[in-house]
Motif scaffolding. Structure first.
Motif, PDB file in Angstrom:
ATOM      1  N   GLY A  14       0.721  -1.248  -0.073  1.00 16.30           N
ATOM      2  CA  GLY A  14      -0.062   0.130  -0.002  1.00 16.30           C
ATOM      3  C   GLY A  14       1.026   1.427  -0.006  1.00 16.30           C
ATOM      4  O   GLY A  14       0.019   2.218   0.050  1.00 16.30           O
ATOM      5  N   ALA A  17      -0.395   3.747  -2.754  1.00 15.93           N
ATOM      6  CA  ALA A  17      -1.416   4.581  -2.426  1.00 15.93           C
ATOM      7  C   ALA A  17      -1.637   5.600  -1.392  1.00 15.93           C
ATOM      8  O   ALA A  17      -2.090   6.650  -1.114  1.00 15.93           O
ATOM      9  N   PRO A  21      -2.079   8.938  -3.693  1.00 14.04           N
ATOM     10  CA  PRO A  21      -3.444   8.628  -3.415  1.00 14.04           C
ATOM     11  C   PRO A  21      -4.322   9.162  -4.605  1.00 14.04           C
ATOM     12  O   PRO A  21      -5.395   8.409  -4.766  1.00 14.04           O
ATOM     13  N   ASN A  22      -3.983  10.126  -5.423  1.00  7.05           N
ATOM     14  CA  ASN A  22      -4.667  10.506  -6.222  1.00  7.05           C
ATOM     15  C   ASN A  22      -4.488   9.863  -7.892  1.00  7.05           C
ATOM     16  O   ASN A  22      -5.105   9.802  -9.182  1.00  7.05           O
ATOM     17  N   PHE A  24      -3.037   5.853  -7.458  1.00  5.29           N
ATOM     18  CA  PHE A  24      -3.197   4.653  -7.061  1.00  5.29           C
ATOM     19  C   PHE A  24      -4.022   4.329  -5.801  1.00  5.29           C
ATOM     20  O   PHE A  24      -4.450   5.204  -5.020  1.00  5.29           O
ATOM     21  N   THR A  25      -4.659   3.105  -5.849  1.00  4.00           N
ATOM     22  CA  THR A  25      -5.439   2.805  -4.948  1.00  4.00           C
ATOM     23  C   THR A  25      -5.258   1.123  -4.624  1.00  4.00           C
ATOM     24  O   THR A  25      -4.485   0.653  -5.357  1.00  4.00           O
ATOM     25  N   GLN A  26      -6.181   0.367  -3.903  1.00  5.99           N
ATOM     26  CA  GLN A  26      -6.016  -0.910  -3.783  1.00  5.99           C
ATOM     27  C   GLN A  26      -7.404  -1.567  -3.792  1.00  5.99           C
ATOM     28  O   GLN A  26      -8.605  -0.963  -3.452  1.00  5.99           O
ATOM     29  N   ASP A  27      -7.217  -2.734  -4.454  1.00  2.61           N
ATOM     30  CA  ASP A  27      -8.455  -3.591  -4.574  1.00  2.61           C
ATOM     31  C   ASP A  27      -8.884  -4.220  -3.467  1.00  2.61           C
ATOM     32  O   ASP A  27      -8.240  -4.148  -2.474  1.00  2.61           O
ATOM     33  N   SER A  32      -2.300  -3.385  -5.498  1.00  2.19           N
ATOM     34  CA  SER A  32      -2.243  -1.980  -6.071  1.00  2.19           C
ATOM     35  C   SER A  32      -3.061  -2.017  -7.450  1.00  2.19           C
ATOM     36  O   SER A  32      -2.827  -3.135  -8.174  1.00  2.19           O
ATOM     37  N   LEU A  35      -6.153   4.303 -10.432  1.00  2.00           N
ATOM     38  CA  LEU A  35      -7.656   4.781 -10.491  1.00  2.00           C
ATOM     39  C   LEU A  35      -7.958   4.973 -11.900  1.00  2.00           C
ATOM     40  O   LEU A  35      -6.948   5.209 -12.762  1.00  2.00           O
ATOM     41  N   ARG A  38      -6.015   7.034 -15.045  1.00  4.54           N
ATOM     42  CA  ARG A  38      -4.861   7.457 -14.274  1.00  4.54           C
ATOM     43  C   ARG A  38      -3.463   6.623 -14.784  1.00  4.54           C
ATOM     44  O   ARG A  38      -2.420   6.861 -14.235  1.00  4.54           O
TER      45      ARG A  38
END
Length: 66
Positions: A14, A17, A21-22, A24-27, A32, A35, A38
């Motif tokens: 993580g 993210a 954070p703008n 990458f995110t996490q499922d 990873s 978004l 992006r």
């Protein structure tokens, strides 16, 4: 810029993210992912820092477009 995430290498730490954070995110399993829209980094200056923060090097950032 083009970003790739090797999901076979990702361990779900993580750091990406947390760093960008703008972008990458996490499922739901914690791995990873980018978004939506992006894949080019969205101009975020922290994308390269996020790639360097990955403890297993699962993120590759290149200057070439997708």
């Amino acid at each position: 810029m083009h970003i790739e995430i090797d999901r076979d290498v990702c361990i779900g730490a993580g750091q990406c993210a947390l760093t960008a954070p703008n972008v990458f995110t996490q499922d739901d399993d914690g791995y990873s992912m980018l978004l939506p829209g992006r894949a080019d980094g969205g101009g975020d200056p922290l994308v390269r820092d996020a790639a360097r923060a990955c403890p297993v090097g699962a993120i590759t950032v290149t200057d070439e477009p997708a």
